[in-house]
Design a protein around this motif. Structure first.
Motif, PDB file in Angstrom:
ATOM      1  N   ALA A   1       0.965  -1.370   0.280  1.00  0.00           N
ATOM      2  CA  ALA A   1      -0.380  -0.267   0.122  1.00  0.00           C
ATOM      3  C   ALA A   1       1.103   1.490   0.292  1.00  0.00           C
ATOM      4  CB  ALA A   1      -0.629  -0.074   1.514  1.00  0.00           C
ATOM      5  N   ILE A   2       0.481   2.328  -0.613  1.00  0.00           N
ATOM      6  CA  ILE A   2       0.885   3.696  -0.714  1.00  0.00           C
ATOM      7  C   ILE A   2       0.503   4.590   0.047  1.00  0.00           C
ATOM      8  CG2 ILE A   2       1.835   5.414  -2.222  1.00  0.00           C
ATOM      9  CD1 ILE A   2       2.571   3.778  -3.849  1.00  0.00           C
ATOM     10  N   SER A   3       0.840   5.099   1.433  1.00  0.00           N
ATOM     11  CA  SER A   3      -0.347   5.573   2.970  1.00  0.00           C
ATOM     12  C   SER A   3       0.588   7.228   2.386  1.00  0.00           C
ATOM     13  CB  SER A   3      -0.265   5.319   3.626  1.00  0.00           C
ATOM     14  OG  SER A   3       1.016   4.650   4.584  1.00  0.00           O
ATOM     15  N   GLN A   4       1.479   7.388   1.875  1.00  0.00           N
ATOM     16  CA  GLN A   4       2.214   9.254   1.995  1.00  0.00           C
ATOM     17  C   GLN A   4       2.072   9.382   0.626  1.00  0.00           C
ATOM     18  OE1 GLN A   4       5.612   8.008   4.309  1.00  0.00           O
ATOM     19  NE2 GLN A   4       4.543   7.117   5.508  1.00  0.00           N
ATOM     20  N   PRO A   5       2.115  10.922   0.979  1.00  0.00           N
ATOM     21  CA  PRO A   5       1.706  11.753  -0.490  1.00  0.00           C
ATOM     22  C   PRO A   5       3.269  12.004  -0.964  1.00  0.00           C
ATOM     23  CG  PRO A   5       1.581  13.207   1.335  1.00  0.00           C
ATOM     24  CD  PRO A   5       1.606  11.809   2.317  1.00  0.00           C
ATOM     25  N   PRO A   6       3.690  12.671  -2.552  1.00  0.00           N
ATOM     26  CA  PRO A   6       5.205  12.788  -2.350  1.00  0.00           C
ATOM     27  C   PRO A   6       4.909  13.899  -2.164  1.00  0.00           C
ATOM     28  CG  PRO A   6       3.005  13.313  -4.463  1.00  0.00           C
ATOM     29  CD  PRO A   6       2.768  12.687  -3.268  1.00  0.00           C
ATOM     30  N   ASP A   7       6.578  14.081  -1.938  1.00  0.00           N
ATOM     31  CA  ASP A   7       6.806  15.362  -1.412  1.00  0.00           C
ATOM     32  C   ASP A   7       6.082  17.258  -1.786  1.00  0.00           C
ATOM     33  OD1 ASP A   7       8.642  14.289   1.001  1.00  0.00           O
ATOM     34  OD2 ASP A   7      10.437  14.456  -0.277  1.00  0.00           O
ATOM     35  N   HIS A   8       6.391  17.031  -2.886  1.00  0.00           N
ATOM     36  CA  HIS A   8       5.379  18.209  -3.790  1.00  0.00           C
ATOM     37  C   HIS A   8       4.261  18.309  -3.393  1.00  0.00           C
ATOM     38  CE1 HIS A   8       4.861  15.328  -6.844  1.00  0.00           C
ATOM     39  NE2 HIS A   8       3.578  15.588  -7.296  1.00  0.00           N
ATOM     40  N   ALA A   9       3.334  17.605  -2.506  1.00  0.00           N
ATOM     41  CA  ALA A   9       2.091  17.680  -1.850  1.00  0.00           C
ATOM     42  C   ALA A   9       1.563  19.285  -1.252  1.00  0.00           C
ATOM     43  CB  ALA A   9       1.856  16.371  -2.763  1.00  0.00           C
ATOM     44  N   PRO A  10       1.072  19.137  -1.175  1.00  0.00           N
ATOM     45  CA  PRO A  10       0.519  20.462  -0.241  1.00  0.00           C
ATOM     46  C   PRO A  10       0.470  19.280   0.933  1.00  0.00           C
ATOM     47  CG  PRO A  10      -1.292  20.479  -2.546  1.00  0.00           C
ATOM     48  CD  PRO A  10      -0.091  19.173  -2.716  1.00  0.00           C
ATOM     49  N   LYS A  11       0.832  19.932   1.959  1.00  0.00           N
ATOM     50  CA  LYS A  11       0.939  20.130   3.355  1.00  0.00           C
ATOM     51  C   LYS A  11       1.007  18.320   2.854  1.00  0.00           C
ATOM     52  CE  LYS A  11      -2.738  23.256   4.396  1.00  0.00           C
ATOM     53  NZ  LYS A  11      -4.145  22.845   5.038  1.00  0.00           N
ATOM     54  N   ALA A  12       2.009  17.620   2.090  1.00  0.00           N
ATOM     55  CA  ALA A  12       2.829  16.475   2.659  1.00  0.00           C
ATOM     56  C   ALA A  12       3.292  16.450   4.026  1.00  0.00           C
ATOM     57  CB  ALA A  12       3.950  16.666   1.576  1.00  0.00           C
ATOM     58  N   ARG A  13       4.178  16.980   4.762  1.00  0.00           N
ATOM     59  CA  ARG A  13       4.562  17.119   6.053  1.00  0.00           C
ATOM     60  C   ARG A  13       4.779  18.352   6.826  1.00  0.00           C
ATOM     61  NH1 ARG A  13      10.328  13.944   5.510  1.00  0.00           N
ATOM     62  NH2 ARG A  13      10.334  13.444   2.868  1.00  0.00           N
ATOM     63  N   ASN A  14       4.048  17.611   8.275  1.00  0.00           N
ATOM     64  CA  ASN A  14       3.481  18.703   9.194  1.00  0.00           C
ATOM     65  C   ASN A  14       5.480  19.055   9.825  1.00  0.00           C
ATOM     66  OD1 ASN A  14       5.089  17.102  10.896  1.00  0.00           O
ATOM     67  ND2 ASN A  14       3.400  16.183  11.748  1.00  0.00           N
ATOM     68  N   GLU A  15       5.266  20.502  10.829  1.00  0.00           N
ATOM     69  CA  GLU A  15       6.063  20.977  10.877  1.00  0.00           C
ATOM     70  C   GLU A  15       7.529  19.470  11.307  1.00  0.00           C
ATOM     71  OE1 GLU A  15       4.953  23.609  14.231  1.00  0.00           O
ATOM     72  OE2 GLU A  15       4.287  24.997  12.234  1.00  0.00           O
ATOM     73  N   ASP A  16       6.805  18.501  12.025  1.00  0.00           N
ATOM     74  CA  ASP A  16       7.587  17.944  12.859  1.00  0.00           C
ATOM     75  C   ASP A  16       8.740  16.830  11.262  1.00  0.00           C
ATOM     76  OD1 ASP A  16       7.305  18.431  14.960  1.00  0.00           O
ATOM     77  OD2 ASP A  16       5.669  17.209  15.475  1.00  0.00           O
ATOM     78  N   GLY A  17       8.154  17.445  10.141  1.00  0.00           N
ATOM     79  CA  GLY A  17       8.335  16.360   9.389  1.00  0.00           C
ATOM     80  C   GLY A  17       8.358  14.891   8.688  1.00  0.00           C
ATOM     81  N   GLN A  18       6.963  14.768   9.638  1.00  0.00           N
ATOM     82  CA  GLN A  18       6.077  13.280   9.538  1.00  0.00           C
ATOM     83  C   GLN A  18       5.060  13.723   8.003  1.00  0.00           C
ATOM     84  OE1 GLN A  18       4.082  13.258  13.015  1.00  0.00           O
ATOM     85  NE2 GLN A  18       5.791  12.516  13.932  1.00  0.00           N
ATOM     86  N   TYR A  19       4.614  12.720   7.160  1.00  0.00           N
ATOM     87  CA  TYR A  19       3.865  12.711   6.757  1.00  0.00           C
ATOM     88  C   TYR A  19       2.398  12.544   6.709  1.00  0.00           C
ATOM     89  CZ  TYR A  19       7.867  11.856   2.814  1.00  0.00           C
ATOM     90  OH  TYR A  19       8.819  12.014   1.835  1.00  0.00           O
ATOM     91  N   ARG A  20       1.553  13.422   6.189  1.00  0.00           N
ATOM     92  CA  ARG A  20       0.268  12.702   6.235  1.00  0.00           C
ATOM     93  C   ARG A  20      -0.482  11.883   5.144  1.00  0.00           C
ATOM     94  NH1 ARG A  20      -1.908  14.373   1.880  1.00  0.00           N
ATOM     95  NH2 ARG A  20      -1.236  15.676   0.279  1.00  0.00           N
ATOM     96  N   ALA A  21      -1.246  11.839   5.898  1.00  0.00           N
ATOM     97  CA  ALA A  21      -1.699  10.070   4.821  1.00  0.00           C
ATOM     98  C   ALA A  21      -2.440  10.941   3.456  1.00  0.00           C
ATOM     99  CB  ALA A  21      -3.000   9.583   4.987  1.00  0.00           C
ATOM    100  N   VAL A  22      -2.112   9.875   2.152  1.00  0.00           N
ATOM    101  CA  VAL A  22      -2.522  10.335   1.012  1.00  0.00           C
ATOM    102  C   VAL A  22      -4.123  10.716   1.067  1.00  0.00           C
ATOM    103  CG1 VAL A  22      -0.794   9.558  -0.240  1.00  0.00           C
ATOM    104  CG2 VAL A  22      -2.874   8.181   0.259  1.00  0.00           C
ATOM    105  N   ASP A  23      -4.619  11.890   0.172  1.00  0.00           N
ATOM    106  CA  ASP A  23      -6.097  12.327   0.301  1.00  0.00           C
ATOM    107  C   ASP A  23      -5.692  12.048  -0.900  1.00  0.00           C
ATOM    108  OD1 ASP A  23      -8.313  13.436   0.459  1.00  0.00           O
ATOM    109  OD2 ASP A  23      -7.716  14.250   2.274  1.00  0.00           O
ATOM    110  N   PRO A  24      -6.210  11.153  -2.188  1.00  0.00           N
ATOM    111  CA  PRO A  24      -6.253  11.207  -4.042  1.00  0.00           C
ATOM    112  C   PRO A  24      -7.704  12.074  -3.894  1.00  0.00           C
ATOM    113  CG  PRO A  24      -7.372   9.233  -3.364  1.00  0.00           C
ATOM    114  CD  PRO A  24      -6.052  10.142  -1.937  1.00  0.00           C
ATOM    115  N   GLY A  25      -8.440  12.381  -3.047  1.00  0.00           N
ATOM    116  CA  GLY A  25      -9.681  12.953  -3.438  1.00  0.00           C
ATOM    117  C   GLY A  25     -10.167  14.527  -3.596  1.00  0.00           C
ATOM    118  N   ARG A  26      -9.210  14.844  -2.679  1.00  0.00           N
ATOM    119  CA  ARG A  26      -8.547  16.699  -2.018  1.00  0.00           C
ATOM    120  C   ARG A  26      -7.863  17.020  -2.993  1.00  0.00           C
ATOM    121  NH1 ARG A  26      -8.938  17.953   4.031  1.00  0.00           N
ATOM    122  NH2 ARG A  26     -11.191  16.812   3.686  1.00  0.00           N
ATOM    123  N   TYR A  27      -7.120  16.630  -2.858  1.00  0.00           N
ATOM    124  CA  TYR A  27      -5.530  16.971  -3.700  1.00  0.00           C
ATOM    125  C   TYR A  27      -4.918  15.740  -4.646  1.00  0.00           C
ATOM    126  CZ  TYR A  27      -4.753  19.128   1.010  1.00  0.00           C
ATOM    127  OH  TYR A  27      -4.778  19.283   2.390  1.00  0.00           O
TER     128      TYR A  27
END
Length: 733
Positions: free
Chosen positions: A472-498
């Motif tokens: 499974a791929i659950s993390q977005p690419p680095d160039h996606a909006p809000k891909a990482r938070n201030e701590d450098g952690q990835y958010r989960a992919v949200d293919p419908g929104r981004y």
């Protein structure tokens, strides 16, 4: 006198006045009610005050007859538990346990008690056949019963200092009353929801819990029943983390049991000293004999040392609990180094944290049931299944005689493919390595709200294939909006929104899968992405596909859409939509249309072919159990394929359908394998072949979850250094 005569009465019709009672007699009669509750257990009270029927005679209650009932009955007086739940077969003295609890309250701890039966006629019959005869033959109990006309009715027994109510499961019986004890008998045969349909008030158990709140820690709900609700998840099995859990069911007492301490009754083997649960599955007998003959020879086998016990030893083994050997063990909270959950006694500090003391007794240990009868009933029920396809009697044996939840066999089609069959016939092959006969590779992508599910399939000639990767791929690419938070952690992919999250799939095109025994590997010749998904995904999928087409990759990437039903004339067709949804203009893109139900027929048949050959779909031995379950998650019905009971995930089957649709669109059924097209050539001449000596895995754009760069490198070196051995099939169990 004249007036009385005029009304039709006479002096002779007036009943005599009661005998004169001295005040000291009234006081002497009432003084015992002022005593504090007796410090005596339920079982001790039953042996002291209660008579029970033995054949045609009545004799004093004896705990050694059904010693497994001692702990469940006594624990009703504990201030630690608010409920006591007992799941067991018929002929196990469950109803007698309810009477012993009521007698204890009458004689030792006067307080209001309510008994709820499954219906009013059953309640009346129980009073007439069980309760009233017990009171009549138990002198001390009878003396406590009131003498007034309405002190002993079908719905109420007034004893000195307490009231015993007998009711049935309707909302008004379990409302606006305070009870110290509420006893629910045959719980699974009650209505599970009380009150009007448009405004339900709750379950009998939930409403009973409300009735005891006034008595705080002294209040308790006792419920007993044979299970009567079917299993809802046919893939469920108990593991080392939940050794005493019962299968999930659609309702009833089993659910309450699983919320509790999950106690099981154990014997101690007299030969090896190990504990084991006396269970029907441990009964050994010759299945080729006639049912009655096989039952007469049935013996219980110790799973540790193989010692055999005949039925005449059952009562002796049950009574060991009275000598401190064996007994009830419940699930604890600690887990050992071997990953197994600890089993503890009811008073152990490590006991599972719950206010429900729950027990489950198998029919093989029931006091009044014989092993001969159990085996005979079971084998006769199996014969009805074989001869007539009727599972009614088999379900009755499971529910009432064995005391076990039952999976309706009518949902288990003979010869149906199961995850166990896939596991037993799995192929030994390294993960992310294609077999030596691989001609091409396809990649399928299923789109979920927070991840992309991916399956990679290696194909040989004549449509033979095997899964070589699943992740499974659950993390977005680095160039996606809000891909990482201030701590450098990835958010989960949200293919419908981004829309940018779809770029995480780009790495799939460059993945090189080494071919077993060869110095070369293959990349995917076609990648299918599900066009349906969360809200907004279809628009984002179209944007992704257009970018791939602009980059001259339009022949590699496909958007797939399923068409249900068996009426489709074609299995796979590649075309633009004829019209949009809700009157909108049709999209100017092409979709890979799939007749999913027809393709699922082919996939299920392919997975059921375990030997090498045309059209076979093999399962590798490294595939996780959850992913194997996904492959067989659906069953064919009259209107198409549908999920099996209790199953929620079917991505593996959908991805296999996508892979077959891709292969058929590429022309796998039309290929001349003596002169195949360049994408199906065996060897370095293949258009998608890559030399492992020249390939640098670091050039691949890795997805965040895939720690596969090192794995690919290691697999490539292993594959290139060892001779080709073909597929090695695991030995069938």
């Amino acid at each position: 006198m004249v007036e009385m005569m005029d009304r039709g009465a006479s002096v002779l019709s007036i009943p005599p006045l009661p005998a004169w009672i001295q005040p000291r007699e009234l006081l002497a009669d009432a003084l015992p009610l002022l005593d504090p509750p007796s410090r005596i257990s339920v079982t001790d009270a039953a042996e002291k005050f209660m008579q029970v029927p033995i054949g045609t005679d009545w004799s004093r209650f004896d705990r050694s007859v059904a010693p497994y009932m001692v702990e469940p009955a006594d624990i009703t007086q504990s201030r630690k538990f608010k409920s006591v739940c007992f799941v067991g077969p018929s002929q196990s003295a469950k109803t007698t346990m309810l009477i012993t609890v009521a007698v204890h309250s009458v004689m030792c701890a006067p307080a209001p008690v309510q008994i709820i039966h499954m219906s009013k006629p059953d309640a009346d019959a129980w009073v007439e056949e069980k309760l009233d005869p017990m009171i009549e033959h138990s002198r001390r109990v009878r003396e406590r019963l009131g003498r007034a006309r309405d002190d002993s009715t079908f719905s109420r027994k007034r004893f000195k200092g307490m009231r015993l109510s007998i009711g049935y499961p309707v909302a008004r019986q379990l409302s606006s009353r305070s009870q110290r004890l509420v006893l629910l008998t045959d719980y699974d045969h009650m209505p599970q929801v009380l009150g009007p349909k448009d405004a339900p008030e709750g379950s009998p158990y939930g409403m009973a819990r409300q009735r005891i709140r006034t008595f705080m820690s002294r209040g308790c709900v006792l419920l007993e029943s044979t299970p009567a609700f079917p299993v809802t998840d046919e893939t469920w099995k108990a593991g080392p983390q939940n050794p005493h859990e019962l299968p999930p069911v659609s309702g009833g007492i089993v659910r309450i049991y699983n919320e509790g301490t999950r106690g099981r009754f154990y014997w101690q083997c007299r030969d090896c000293g190990e504990l084991f649960e006396p269970h029907f599955k441990l009964l050994k007998y010759d299945e080729t004999l006639e049912p009655a003959v096989a039952g007469a020879k049935a013996e219980m086998c110790c799973p540790h040392c193989g010692s055999l016990y005949s039925h005449r030893h059952k009562n002796e083994m049950n009574r060991q609990i009275l000598k401190g050997r064996g007994g009830w063990l419940h699930e604890g909270t600690s887990v050992g180094e071997d990953g197994r959950r600890a089993l503890v006694t009811i008073d152990d500090p490590d006991l599972r944290a719950t206010d429900v003391a729950s027990y489950s007794l198998n029919g093989a240990a029931a006091a009044f049931a014989s092993w001969e009868g159990l085996v005979t009933s079971y084998e006769l029920a199996l014969r009805q299944v074989e001869q007539f396809g009727d599972y009614t009697e088999l379900s009755r044996v499971y529910f009432t005689e064995r005391g076990e939840p039952y999976l309706p066999k009518r949902t288990q089609i003979e010869g149906e493919l199961t995850a166990t069959m896939l596991s037993e016939n799995a192929v030994r092959l390294d993960k992310r390595v294609a077999p030596g006969w691989a001609r091409f590779i396809t990649t399928s992508v299923d789109v979920q709200g927070n991840r992309f599910e991916v399956l990679v399939m290696a194909w040989g000639s004549q449509g033979e294939r095997i899964i070589i990767d699943r992740f499974a791929i659950s993390q977005p690419p680095d160039h996606a909006p809000k891909a990482r938070n201030e701590d450098g952690q990835y958010r989960a992919v949200d293919p419908g929104r981004y829309a940018e999250d779809a770029d995480a799939l780009m790495a799939l095109a460059g993945r090189v899968y080494p071919v077993e025994g060869q110095p070369w590997g293959l990349t995917s010749c076609a990648i299918a992405i599900d066009f349906n998904g969360p809200a907004g995904w279809s628009d984002n999928a179209e944007k992704f596909w257009r970018k791939r087409r602009s980059a001259n990759d339009g022949d590699l990437w496909f958007l797939s859409v399923g068409r249900g039903g068996f009426h489709q004339s074609d299995r796979v067709w590649y075309a633009s939509p004829e019209r949009g949804s809700k009157g909108k203009k049709a999209r100017s893109i092409k979709l890979l249309n799939m007749a999913t139900d027809r393709l699922k027929d082919s996939v299920m048949a392919a997975m059921g072919r375990f030997e090498r050959g045309s059209g076979a779909q093999h399962t590798p031995d490294w595939l996780e159990e959850d992913h194997r379950n996904e492959l067989v998650a659906e069953r064919k019905g009259l209107k198409g394929y549908e999920l099996k009971a209790g199953i929620k995930r079917n991505e593996g089957l959908d991805l296999s359908v996508q892979a077959l649709a891709l292969a058929e669109h590429m022309g796998v059924n039309r290929v001349n394998w003596e002169a195949p097209p360049d994408w199906a050539v065996l060897g370095m001449a293949n258009a998608f072949a890559v030399s492992l000596a020249q390939h640098d895995p670091s050039d691949e754009e890795a997805t965040p979850e895939q720690d596969g760069v090192d794995d690919f490198t290691a697999a490539a070196s292993q594959s290139a250094s060892r001779p080709f051995s073909g597929i090695r099939y695991l030995r069938r169990r």
